[in-house]
Design an enzyme around this catalytic site. Structure first.
Site, PDB file in Angstrom:
ATOM      1  N   ASP A 144      13.131  64.742  10.193  1.00  0.00           N
ATOM      2  CA  ASP A 144      14.430  64.138   9.904  1.00  0.00           C
ATOM      3  C   ASP A 144      15.344  65.059   9.107  1.00  0.00           C
ATOM      4  O   ASP A 144      16.545  64.813   9.032  1.00  0.00           O
ATOM      5  CB  ASP A 144      14.251  62.827   9.135  1.00  0.00           C
ATOM      6  CG  ASP A 144      13.551  61.757   9.956  1.00  0.00           C
ATOM      7  OD1 ASP A 144      13.854  61.673  11.164  1.00  0.00           O
ATOM      8  OD2 ASP A 144      12.711  61.032   9.411  1.00  0.00           O
ATOM      9  N   GLN A 295       9.523  63.653  20.202  1.00  0.00           N
ATOM     10  CA  GLN A 295      10.320  64.537  19.350  1.00  0.00           C
ATOM     11  C   GLN A 295       9.487  65.195  18.262  1.00  0.00           C
ATOM     12  O   GLN A 295       9.794  66.282  17.800  1.00  0.00           O
ATOM     13  CB  GLN A 295      11.439  63.731  18.687  1.00  0.00           C
ATOM     14  CG  GLN A 295      12.396  63.111  19.671  1.00  0.00           C
ATOM     15  CD  GLN A 295      13.131  61.924  19.078  1.00  0.00           C
ATOM     16  OE1 GLN A 295      14.177  62.086  18.463  1.00  0.00           O
ATOM     17  NE2 GLN A 295      12.597  60.733  19.277  1.00  0.00           N
TER      18      GLN A 295
END
Length: 401
Positions: A144, A295
């Site tokens: 993130d 991802q």
């Protein structure tokens, strides 16, 4: 004086977290004063439950280290265990201290994100209050990229490279038909839109898409979203949209939430919601694609820069502990974009624990549906280089305990 150390991994998997483990291990085995290197199974839970393994018995050769370095996910297992406050969790902390002392562990390295730094901060505070000389060091990771203080985090570059490459392939797929279409790609990012924003790197290769980029940092309304799509459809027959999973439609902020031990909401579904919105209001061909966990662990297209830096920052953590530091998180400081230069330093773990770094407001477009060129300059160095992946029978080989 001879000492033992322990290392654990926590939070969501990434392509680079095992490279940081290799960095810790490799630095330890070449340091004369370090004897045993213990791996704690399932994060801090392995210390609490005295579930440790001797890593020298499982990582035996340079080939093992290289294979582990390019293997995605957390080979030691992970957890999302929140340590209680020191004044309330006496028994838990006693069990941790007993385990560390039993195995003569004098330095503990925790590889993880925002919440893992909460563990580093709490545990180092507890040990300091007990006048213990055991050092605790945090090694950052998260796809993130939302850890504060550090320029970026290991794991992010590889995730960004995968997302950009995947979106580029979606662009090729969507452009073959003559009919109008909208493709919505949902990308991870609960509160911070770094990963979604990183799709802008495609513009360095002369791609126009994604035509629209939506992040949680911007206000988002259905009316503006539909207007943006209509404007893009006037110019492009196939409109590609990148949207963070944390984007919320106005009016849905108070929906019932499911959260983890740290109070973080489990998210998914904005792509499908927006797909239905387009279907009902525009009526063209529309599909949504949720990239989901791919991802995090798509190591076949990992960034060499990311893997190299992950190992480097793990090694630097060991050096910091040997220098007497504790309660610290290792960080990257960017010196320049071109040529790309970073240095490794450390900060107090309290500065990162339970905190988030949001995508810079100055890099957002005025319309709230795109990012500015400054973002491309920031992202590009992080996705550079390719790792020569070990293959067998046409498939990547992974290190397994």
């Amino acid at each position: 004086m001879i000492m033992n150390i322990a290392v654990a991994q926590s939070g969501g998997p990434t392509c680079a977290i095992n490279a940081s483990l290799v960095g810790v291990f490799k630095q330890a085995v070449k340091t004369p004063q370090i004897d045993a290197v213990f791996g704690s199974l399932n994060g801090i839970e392995g210390i609490i439950n005295d579930q440790l393994i001797d890593l020298k018995l499982v990582i035996k050769t340079n080939e093992d280290m290289e294979l582990l370095r390019q293997t995605p996910s957390t080979v030691l297992g992970s957890c999302r265990y929140k340590l209680p406050d020191v004044e309330e969790g006496g028994e838990t902390y006693e069990r941790i201290l007993n385990c560390l002392e039993k195995h003569r562990i004098e330095a503990f390295f925790y590889i993880g994100g925002n919440d893992s730094m909460d563990t580093v901060a709490k545990l180092s505070d507890y040990l300091a209050a007990r006048n213990s000389k055991i050092r605790v060091i945090g090694i950052p990771k998260t796809i993130d990229n939302d850890l504060p203080v550090t320029d970026h985090t290991p794991g992010f570059g590889s995730a960004a490279k995968y997302v950009a490459a995947t979106v580029q392939e979606i662009i090729r797929d969507s452009s073959v038909y003559s009919i109008e279409s909208v493709t919505i790609v949902e990308i991870m990012g609960r509160h911070a839109g770094w990963l979604t924003a990183s799709t802008c790197v495609l513009r360095a290769n002369d791609e126009i898409a994604p035509h629209l980029i939506y992040l949680p940092e911007n206000n988002f309304t259905a009316e503006k979203f539909l207007e943006d799509i209509r404007n893009q459809m006037a110019k492009h027959k196939a409109v590609i949209i990148a949207v963070s999973e944390g984007v919320k439609l106005k009016g849905e902020e108070n929906k019932p939430r499911v959260v983890d031990n740290f109070g973080h909401e489990y998210l998914s579904g904005i792509g499908k919601t927006l797909e239905q919105l387009v279907k009902e209001n525009i009526g063209c061909k529309v599909r949504s694609i949720e990239l989901n966990v791919m991802q995090r662990c798509s190591s076949h297209i990992c960034s060499k820069t990311d893997i190299d830096e992950a190992e480097e920052i793990g090694s630097a953590g060991v050096k910091a502990a040997l220098a007497g530091k504790t309660g610290k998180m290792m960080i990257f400081k960017r010196i320049s974009d071109v040529p790309y230069v970073v240095t490794v330093d450390s900060v107090d773990a309290h500065d990162a624990a339970n905190k988030e770094k949001f995508f810079p407001a100055q890099w957002l477009s005025e319309d709230g549906n795109d990012v500015n060129p400054e973002a491309v300059r920031y992202f590009l160095p992080l996705i550079q280089g390719e790792v020569k992946i070990a293959m067998k029978n046409g498939m990547p080989v992974h290190f397994k305990l």
